[in-house]
Design a protein around this motif. Structure first.
Motif, PDB file in Angstrom:
ATOM      1  N   SER A 105      18.359 113.153  -0.850  1.00 32.35           N
ATOM      2  CA  SER A 105      17.232 112.804   0.027  1.00 32.35           C
ATOM      3  C   SER A 105      17.107 111.297   0.218  1.00 32.35           C
ATOM      4  N   VAL A 106      17.218 110.546  -0.874  1.00 31.18           N
ATOM      5  CA  VAL A 106      17.057 109.099  -0.713  1.00 31.18           C
ATOM      6  C   VAL A 106      18.211 108.522   0.100  1.00 31.18           C
ATOM      7  N   ASN A 107      19.380 109.147   0.006  1.00 29.81           N
ATOM      8  CA  ASN A 107      20.492 108.700   0.837  1.00 29.81           C
ATOM      9  C   ASN A 107      20.258 109.005   2.305  1.00 29.81           C
ATOM     10  N   VAL A 108      19.874 110.247   2.570  1.00 27.23           N
ATOM     11  CA  VAL A 108      19.560 110.611   3.957  1.00 27.23           C
ATOM     12  C   VAL A 108      18.467 109.677   4.482  1.00 27.23           C
ATOM     13  N   GLY A 109      17.469 109.418   3.633  1.00 25.86           N
ATOM     14  CA  GLY A 109      16.383 108.524   4.029  1.00 25.86           C
ATOM     15  C   GLY A 109      16.898 107.162   4.465  1.00 25.86           C
TER      16      GLY A 109
END
Ligand SMILES: Nc1ncnc2c1ncn2[C@@H]1O[C@H](COP(=O)(O)OP(=O)(O)OP(=O)(O)O)[C@@H](O)[C@H]1O
Ligand SMILES: [Mg+2]
Lengths: 229, 250
Positions: A105-109
């Motif tokens: 998620s933090v990467n996609v973010g």
């Protein structure tokens, strides 16, 4: 070398449980990550340094380090701290599934925030000026002009990002998750037929990627057909 | 025809505008009365767009005063909104909203800014699409229209806000030659109905037929302003003469 075609076909259904996990990782991380990206890009384009700087640092860190390292840091690294183990977050952080979700998620973010920023910057100045001249307020311009146009401009890159995330979910197998790759590894350990097993895993990934691309193409057709590019 | 005694609806007094070190407007003075048509011309980079943009605060002027319909343009957002609601603007590049159908391009501002109900906004939009002679294009997207049609939609979109004043910034320069007249015709009709207009244009035929006042700008200054007959027959400044000889020669 022996090549067992039947084994490839037989292995595909065995991936079923793995497919479920992979799709869960993909869908959840996309939803949470996109929400994160929206907040991040709003901060990033803000003229207030106190908002834009943290967003820049966040984007820089997660785009600049390997995702595998991030996953290890979250799964193995955080558990080193007693404070983390005692905290409320430990419920999630001791579970490899949620560690993977957090990492993805933090990467996609971070990546999607940059994609959205590209879309926002791609919005024609003249159209915004026309909206200003018509009397639309700053927030009305952002909601009714900038956002819909930016989303359309960002769609293709967003599709690529989702396919890229699909491939990255394979990393979850390194922290004991039985996603497609994880399942393939177990079957391989039992059958000693790495070639066939991973070919069938690859086929499954290709199928999912194909569905994503169709979905994005449909969305583009639906939303962007009238956009000049 | 020109009510010179009344207070002007647009008033620029000693207006300066800087972009960094560069001075784009130098001591610009202009008065436009209600119903008057002003045509502004001048070479590229002379500050025509900048002046137009200052009049509805798309750019902020640095010195001097700008008063529109009795409202002074200063940092008051209320004043800025009030001035913008008096002014409709048409751009060289049309600047239609590409993601909205023609009808939605027209309805957006009345709905958001004037809080007009949907059905009412649609009625207003259709009225103005008819005024610019393309009601049948309502359900199309901008990209599906010709340049001339897009510019007429842009004019209709501005008119939907019922402005007192229309500003045109080279409305026909981006058009293929065969589409210029359909846009100019709409502008002439608008002029005949008594709209107050400032048009930046090099269409001198249009200027001769509708302008009450010709303004020539060069290097950020208003070099010359005169009624069309004098302006074309006896330009006073050498710069105006040179410009006119260039523009009328082709
Ligand atoms: N945002 C800006 N930042 C810096 N300089 C600008 C900006 N806008 C305009 N200028 C400069 O100000 C001067 C006047 O520009 P302006 O666009 O008003 O000219 P113009 O008379 O409309 O020209 P054209 O016929 O090419 O449209 C030009 O030299 C231009 O480079
Ligand atoms: Mg210009």
């Amino acid at each position: 070398m022996e090549f067992d075609f039947a084994l490839i076909v037989e292995s595909v259904p065995k991936m079923a449980t793995g497919i479920g996990i992979t799709l869960q990782l993909l869908v959840l991380a996309t939803i949470i990550g996109t929400a994160l990206a929206v907040c991040t890009v709003l901060m990033r384009i803000s003229k207030i340094p106190l908002l834009s700087w943290p967003a820049m640092v966040y984007i820089y860190i997660f785009r600049g380090t390997p995702m595998l390292v991030q996953i290890f840091l979250i799964y193995y690294g955080l558990s080193q701290f007693q404070a983390v183990r005692d905290s409320f977050f430990w419920i999630a952080l001791r579970d490899p599934f949620w560690c993977a979700i957090i990492a993805f998620s933090v990467n996609v973010g971070a990546y999607t925030a940059e994609i959205l920023r590209g879309g926002i910057q791609g919005v024609d100045e003249g159209q915004l000026r026309a909206a200003t001249a018509l009397g639309l307020s700053k927030s009305q311009r952002f909601i009714h002009i900038t956002t819909p146009i930016a989303i359309r401009l960002a769609l293709p890159a967003f599709g690529n990002e989702t396919v890229s995330l699909l491939k990255s979910t394979a990393l979850a197998s390194t922290i004991t998750m039985f996603d497609i790759t994880g399942v393939a590894r177990t079957i391989m350990a039992q059958t000693f037929a790495p070639y066939e097993i991973f070919i069938s895993a690859a086929i499954v990934y290709l199928f999912i990627a194909w569905f994503i691309q169709i979905g994005v193409a449909l969305a583009e057709r639906r939303f962007s057909r009238h956009m000049q590019r | 025809m020109i009510e010179t005694k009344s207070t002007p609806i647009i008033q620029l007094q000693k207006v300066d505008k800087f972009f960094g070190e560069f001075q784009a407007l130098k001591n610009v003075n202009l008065e436009v009365h209600k119903g008057q048509k002003v045509v502004v011309c001048g070479p590229s980079g002379s500050g025509k767009s900048t002046m137009i943009h200052c009049i509805n605060r798309l750019e902020k002027h640095d010195n001097g005063r700008i008063v529109v319909a009795g409202i002074e343009l200063n940092d008051s957002l209320k004043n800025i909104d009030a001035v913008r609601s008096e002014i409709g603007m048409v751009f060289q590049q049309f600047n239609l909203f590409p993601h909205l159908k023609v009808i939605d391009n027209l309805m957006l501002a009345p709905r958001l800014v004037r809080k007009v109900k949907k059905a009412e906004a649609r009625k207003i939009a259709m009225t103005y699409l008819e005024r610019v002679h393309i009601p049948e294009q309502a359900e199309k997207y901008p990209i599906q229209l010709s340049g001339g049609q897009q510019q007429r939609v842009a004019i209709a979109r501005a008119l939907c806000m019922n402005p007192e004043i229309m500003l045109f910034d080279e409305p026909t320069s981006a058009l293929d030659p065969e589409m210029i007249s359909e846009v100019l015709d709409v502008m002439v009709e608008l002029a005949k109905e008594g709209m107050t207009m400032i048009c930046v244009t090099h269409e001198m035929g249009f200027a001769r037929s509708v302008a009450d006042l010709m303004v020539f700008m060069d290097e950020g200054e208003i070099v010359e302003s005169a009624v069309p007959d004098d302006f074309f027959a006896n330009p006073k400044s050498e710069r105006t003469k040179l410009f006119l000889s260039q523009i009328l020669s082709h």
